[in-house]
Design a protein around this motif. Structure first.
Motif, PDB file in Angstrom:
ATOM      1  N   CYS A 183     -48.358  -3.248 -35.553  1.00  0.00           N
ATOM      2  CA  CYS A 183     -49.285  -4.362 -35.312  1.00  0.00           C
ATOM      3  C   CYS A 183     -48.711  -5.339 -34.290  1.00  0.00           C
ATOM      4  CB  CYS A 183     -49.591  -5.092 -36.618  1.00  0.00           C
ATOM      5  SG  CYS A 183     -50.702  -4.181 -37.722  1.00  0.00           S
ATOM      6  N   ALA A 184     -47.407  -5.570 -34.361  1.00  0.00           N
ATOM      7  CA  ALA A 184     -46.765  -6.453 -33.393  1.00  0.00           C
ATOM      8  C   ALA A 184     -46.918  -5.900 -31.981  1.00  0.00           C
ATOM      9  CB  ALA A 184     -45.288  -6.625 -33.740  1.00  0.00           C
ATOM     10  N   TYR A 185     -46.721  -4.598 -31.843  1.00  0.00           N
ATOM     11  CA  TYR A 185     -46.899  -3.939 -30.545  1.00  0.00           C
ATOM     12  C   TYR A 185     -48.341  -4.068 -30.064  1.00  0.00           C
ATOM     13  CZ  TYR A 185     -47.658   0.027 -27.377  1.00  0.00           C
ATOM     14  OH  TYR A 185     -48.030   0.828 -26.327  1.00  0.00           O
ATOM     15  N   GLU A 186     -49.286  -3.822 -30.952  1.00  0.00           N
ATOM     16  CA  GLU A 186     -50.700  -3.861 -30.575  1.00  0.00           C
ATOM     17  C   GLU A 186     -51.148  -5.270 -30.216  1.00  0.00           C
ATOM     18  OE1 GLU A 186     -52.565  -0.067 -32.985  1.00  0.00           O
ATOM     19  OE2 GLU A 186     -52.397  -1.975 -34.039  1.00  0.00           O
ATOM     20  N   LEU A 187     -50.662  -6.256 -30.926  1.00  0.00           N
ATOM     21  CA  LEU A 187     -51.013  -7.633 -30.589  1.00  0.00           C
ATOM     22  C   LEU A 187     -50.430  -8.035 -29.239  1.00  0.00           C
ATOM     23  CD1 LEU A 187     -50.562  -9.379 -34.061  1.00  0.00           C
ATOM     24  CD2 LEU A 187     -52.715  -8.881 -32.881  1.00  0.00           C
ATOM     25  N   THR A 188     -49.214  -7.578 -28.954  1.00  0.00           N
ATOM     26  CA  THR A 188     -48.618  -7.845 -27.643  1.00  0.00           C
ATOM     27  C   THR A 188     -49.432  -7.181 -26.539  1.00  0.00           C
ATOM     28  OG1 THR A 188     -46.414  -7.939 -28.657  1.00  0.00           O
ATOM     29  CG2 THR A 188     -46.513  -7.678 -26.271  1.00  0.00           C
ATOM     30  N   PHE A 189     -49.872  -5.958 -26.797  1.00  0.00           N
ATOM     31  CA  PHE A 189     -50.697  -5.243 -25.810  1.00  0.00           C
ATOM     32  C   PHE A 189     -52.031  -5.969 -25.619  1.00  0.00           C
ATOM     33  CE2 PHE A 189     -50.337  -0.717 -24.159  1.00  0.00           C
ATOM     34  CZ  PHE A 189     -51.115  -0.983 -23.027  1.00  0.00           C
ATOM     35  N   LEU A 190     -52.581  -6.548 -26.695  1.00  0.00           N
ATOM     36  CA  LEU A 190     -53.823  -7.310 -26.587  1.00  0.00           C
ATOM     37  C   LEU A 190     -53.654  -8.491 -25.633  1.00  0.00           C
ATOM     38  CD1 LEU A 190     -56.710  -8.066 -27.417  1.00  0.00           C
ATOM     39  CD2 LEU A 190     -55.728  -9.243 -29.421  1.00  0.00           C
ATOM     40  N   VAL A 191     -52.552  -9.202 -25.772  1.00  0.00           N
ATOM     41  CA  VAL A 191     -52.289 -10.343 -24.892  1.00  0.00           C
ATOM     42  C   VAL A 191     -52.188  -9.882 -23.444  1.00  0.00           C
ATOM     43  CG1 VAL A 191     -50.619 -12.138 -24.300  1.00  0.00           C
ATOM     44  CG2 VAL A 191     -51.174 -11.696 -26.704  1.00  0.00           C
ATOM     45  N   VAL A 192     -51.457  -8.783 -23.208  1.00  0.00           N
ATOM     46  CA  VAL A 192     -51.323  -8.252 -21.851  1.00  0.00           C
ATOM     47  C   VAL A 192     -52.681  -7.796 -21.321  1.00  0.00           C
ATOM     48  CG1 VAL A 192     -50.280  -6.431 -20.449  1.00  0.00           C
ATOM     49  CG2 VAL A 192     -48.922  -7.576 -22.206  1.00  0.00           C
ATOM     50  N   GLY A 193     -53.484  -7.169 -22.194  1.00  0.00           N
ATOM     51  CA  GLY A 193     -54.807  -6.725 -21.784  1.00  0.00           C
ATOM     52  C   GLY A 193     -55.714  -7.872 -21.394  1.00  0.00           C
ATOM     53  N   VAL A 194     -55.647  -8.975 -22.136  1.00  0.00           N
ATOM     54  CA  VAL A 194     -56.446 -10.163 -21.816  1.00  0.00           C
ATOM     55  C   VAL A 194     -56.010 -10.746 -20.474  1.00  0.00           C
ATOM     56  CG1 VAL A 194     -56.942 -12.539 -22.493  1.00  0.00           C
ATOM     57  CG2 VAL A 194     -57.005 -10.714 -24.201  1.00  0.00           C
ATOM     58  N   LEU A 195     -54.706 -10.808 -20.248  1.00  0.00           N
ATOM     59  CA  LEU A 195     -54.197 -11.316 -18.970  1.00  0.00           C
ATOM     60  C   LEU A 195     -54.655 -10.418 -17.810  1.00  0.00           C
ATOM     61  CD1 LEU A 195     -50.554 -12.328 -19.968  1.00  0.00           C
ATOM     62  CD2 LEU A 195     -52.507 -13.843 -19.577  1.00  0.00           C
ATOM     63  N   ALA A 196     -54.645  -9.096 -18.030  1.00  0.00           N
ATOM     64  CA  ALA A 196     -55.110  -8.169 -17.000  1.00  0.00           C
ATOM     65  C   ALA A 196     -56.594  -8.374 -16.719  1.00  0.00           C
ATOM     66  CB  ALA A 196     -54.847  -6.728 -17.433  1.00  0.00           C
ATOM     67  N   PHE A 197     -57.365  -8.635 -17.773  1.00  0.00           N
ATOM     68  CA  PHE A 197     -58.806  -8.880 -17.604  1.00  0.00           C
ATOM     69  C   PHE A 197     -59.052 -10.169 -16.812  1.00  0.00           C
ATOM     70  CE2 PHE A 197     -62.660 -11.045 -19.082  1.00  0.00           C
ATOM     71  CZ  PHE A 197     -63.620 -10.097 -18.741  1.00  0.00           C
ATOM     72  N   ILE A 198     -58.333 -11.220 -17.159  1.00  0.00           N
ATOM     73  CA  ILE A 198     -58.495 -12.497 -16.456  1.00  0.00           C
ATOM     74  C   ILE A 198     -58.172 -12.339 -14.972  1.00  0.00           C
ATOM     75  CG2 ILE A 198     -57.573 -14.841 -16.229  1.00  0.00           C
ATOM     76  CD1 ILE A 198     -57.203 -14.849 -19.276  1.00  0.00           C
ATOM     77  N   TYR A 199     -57.088 -11.633 -14.682  1.00  0.00           N
ATOM     78  CA  TYR A 199     -56.691 -11.433 -13.288  1.00  0.00           C
ATOM     79  C   TYR A 199     -57.734 -10.607 -12.537  1.00  0.00           C
ATOM     80  CZ  TYR A 199     -54.049  -9.750  -9.257  1.00  0.00           C
ATOM     81  OH  TYR A 199     -53.654  -9.431  -7.979  1.00  0.00           O
ATOM     82  N   THR A 200     -58.196  -9.511 -13.172  1.00  0.00           N
ATOM     83  CA  THR A 200     -59.132  -8.611 -12.504  1.00  0.00           C
ATOM     84  C   THR A 200     -60.517  -9.229 -12.356  1.00  0.00           C
ATOM     85  OG1 THR A 200     -57.952  -6.736 -13.483  1.00  0.00           O
ATOM     86  CG2 THR A 200     -60.099  -6.275 -12.525  1.00  0.00           C
ATOM     87  N   LYS A 201     -61.001  -9.855 -13.419  1.00  0.00           N
ATOM     88  CA  LYS A 201     -62.372 -10.367 -13.426  1.00  0.00           C
ATOM     89  C   LYS A 201     -62.525 -11.685 -12.686  1.00  0.00           C
ATOM     90  CE  LYS A 201     -66.700 -10.665 -14.776  1.00  0.00           C
ATOM     91  NZ  LYS A 201     -67.735  -9.730 -14.245  1.00  0.00           N
ATOM     92  N   PHE A 202     -61.643 -12.628 -12.956  1.00  0.00           N
ATOM     93  CA  PHE A 202     -61.839 -13.982 -12.458  1.00  0.00           C
ATOM     94  C   PHE A 202     -61.058 -14.309 -11.185  1.00  0.00           C
ATOM     95  CE2 PHE A 202     -62.710 -14.171 -17.044  1.00  0.00           C
ATOM     96  CZ  PHE A 202     -64.037 -14.577 -16.986  1.00  0.00           C
ATOM     97  N   ILE A 203     -59.948 -13.620 -10.961  1.00  0.00           N
ATOM     98  CA  ILE A 203     -59.170 -13.871  -9.743  1.00  0.00           C
ATOM     99  C   ILE A 203     -59.573 -12.898  -8.638  1.00  0.00           C
ATOM    100  CG2 ILE A 203     -56.860 -13.921  -8.733  1.00  0.00           C
ATOM    101  CD1 ILE A 203     -55.796 -14.849 -11.420  1.00  0.00           C
ATOM    102  N   LYS A 204     -59.673 -11.610  -8.995  1.00  0.00           N
ATOM    103  CA  LYS A 204     -60.053 -10.604  -8.002  1.00  0.00           C
ATOM    104  C   LYS A 204     -61.559 -10.338  -7.970  1.00  0.00           C
ATOM    105  CE  LYS A 204     -56.039  -9.955  -6.278  1.00  0.00           C
ATOM    106  NZ  LYS A 204     -55.770 -10.325  -4.872  1.00  0.00           N
ATOM    107  N   LYS A 205     -62.327 -10.976  -8.870  1.00  0.00           N
ATOM    108  CA  LYS A 205     -63.792 -10.906  -8.863  1.00  0.00           C
ATOM    109  C   LYS A 205     -64.316  -9.471  -8.956  1.00  0.00           C
ATOM    110  CE  LYS A 205     -63.738 -15.353  -8.029  1.00  0.00           C
ATOM    111  NZ  LYS A 205     -64.063 -16.350  -9.080  1.00  0.00           N
ATOM    112  N   GLN A 206     -63.704  -8.664  -9.811  1.00  0.00           N
ATOM    113  CA  GLN A 206     -64.121  -7.281  -9.976  1.00  0.00           C
ATOM    114  C   GLN A 206     -65.139  -7.144 -11.103  1.00  0.00           C
ATOM    115  OE1 GLN A 206     -62.873  -4.683  -7.859  1.00  0.00           O
ATOM    116  NE2 GLN A 206     -62.291  -6.579  -6.821  1.00  0.00           N
ATOM    117  N   ASN A 207     -66.022  -6.149 -10.973  1.00  0.00           N
ATOM    118  CA  ASN A 207     -67.032  -5.897 -11.994  1.00  0.00           C
ATOM    119  C   ASN A 207     -66.528  -4.870 -12.999  1.00  0.00           C
ATOM    120  OD1 ASN A 207     -68.991  -7.628 -10.819  1.00  0.00           O
ATOM    121  ND2 ASN A 207     -69.542  -6.019  -9.348  1.00  0.00           N
TER     122      ASN A 207
END
Length: 303
Positions: free
Chosen positions: A197-221
């Motif tokens: 669970c600790a691993y999965e929660l860490t991956f969730l945080v990284v996944g959210v950061l990747a989404f923010i970068y891709t969606k809101f900074i790079k404006k990807q669909n």
């Protein structure tokens, strides 16, 4: 049970390979590897929340921090693996990546030693798995350019040899081997469910950061049709991870379970042949046969 968990990990991770490959190779979308990280983070995060709030797994900040180095090694290797899928065939990338199992076995024997009660045939089995995994990667990387071109002519994707194509899987192999070796030690003091669970929660945080970068900074669909394979791959990855953590928790057999789980690349090569039209030679099938001989021997010894 370590053998059953190892085989289930092998099956689901090979499924993750094929769907991740489909989800990461769109030449029009250079951010597809980051989108794959987001997909895995979301699915793993949902599973972690289920385990915590439904199954009652207790995860505190100490557990997350203790497991954090292992989590970063795994997440970093996977992110590089997704990137590498854009430059190289699955039947090449997966064996190179998963030579980490052989590295883990060697590290374990060097640091823990070989038990006196260990039957010689067990060492032969480990050697079969390791040699088969490394052999397949070697055969692929040394393949004649003309034969490669002929094979790719019938395939779904076309690639050319480049240093980055081989470097990314090699770095994945090193990071994953270090993560697996460290994991077997950390799990001696942490509960398996809590660590997962600790691993999965860490991956969730990284996944959210990747989404923010891709969606809101790079404006990807994020289009559902294109993201579908990524999430199927993420589900397979998460289920495989669930079984993996239990297989690895048996520290006495980590030198056996790690090579078995790493051999999922053999099935990945088969899926690549069937669904991506990647063609395999007789040498490839010899390597696959050697690996599965080792798996059968280990299974018989476990019974």
């Amino acid at each position: 049970m370590w053998f059953l968990f190892s085989v289930l990990t092998l099956l689901f991770w090979s499924g993750s390979d094929i769907f991740s490959k489909v989800g990461c190779t769109d030449k029009r979308d250079k951010y597809s590897p980051l989108k794959m990280v987001t997909a895995v983070g979301v699915v793993m995060g949902l599973h972690a929340l289920f385990m915590i709030f439904v199954r009652g797994v207790v995860v505190d900040s100490k557990t997350i921090l203790t497991y954090l180095p292992v989590s970063f090694l795994y997440i970093g290797s996977m992110a590089l693996g997704y990137l590498g899928l854009r430059y190289i065939e699955l039947s090449v990338s997966s064996p190179i990546c998963n030579s980490s199992g052989a590295v883990v076995a060697i590290l374990t024997f060097l640091t823990v030693g070989i038990g006196e009660d260990l039957p010689p045939v067990a060492l032969v089995a480990v050697a079969c798995v390791c040699v088969g995994v490394i052999g397949l990667g070697f055969v692929e990387s040394r393949e004649d350019d003309a034969l490669r071109a002929a094979r790719q002519e019938k395939g779904n994707y076309k690639y050319s040899k480049s240093w980055i194509a081989l470097l990314l899987p090699v770095v994945y192999c090193i990071l994953d081997a270090l993560g697996t070796f460290a994991d077997s030690r950390v799990l001696e003091v942490l509960d398996e469910d809590a660590a997962n669970c600790a691993y999965e929660l860490t991956f969730l945080v990284v996944g959210v950061l990747a989404f923010i970068y891709t969606k809101f900074i790079k404006k990807q669909n994020f289009l559902p049709k294109e993201e579908g394979p990524k999430y199927i791959g993420a589900v397979c990855e998460t289920i495989g991870q669930f079984f993996y953590i239990y297989a690895l928790a048996d520290a006495k057999h980590v030198a056996f379970s790690a090579p078995i789980m790493s051999s999922y690349c053999m099935l990945s090569a088969v899926w690549g042949h069937l669904f991506l039209k990647e063609r395999l030679s007789k040498k490839h099938y010899v390597c696959i046969a050697v690996v599965f001989v080792g798996i059968v021997i280990l299974g018989i010894l476990d019974i």
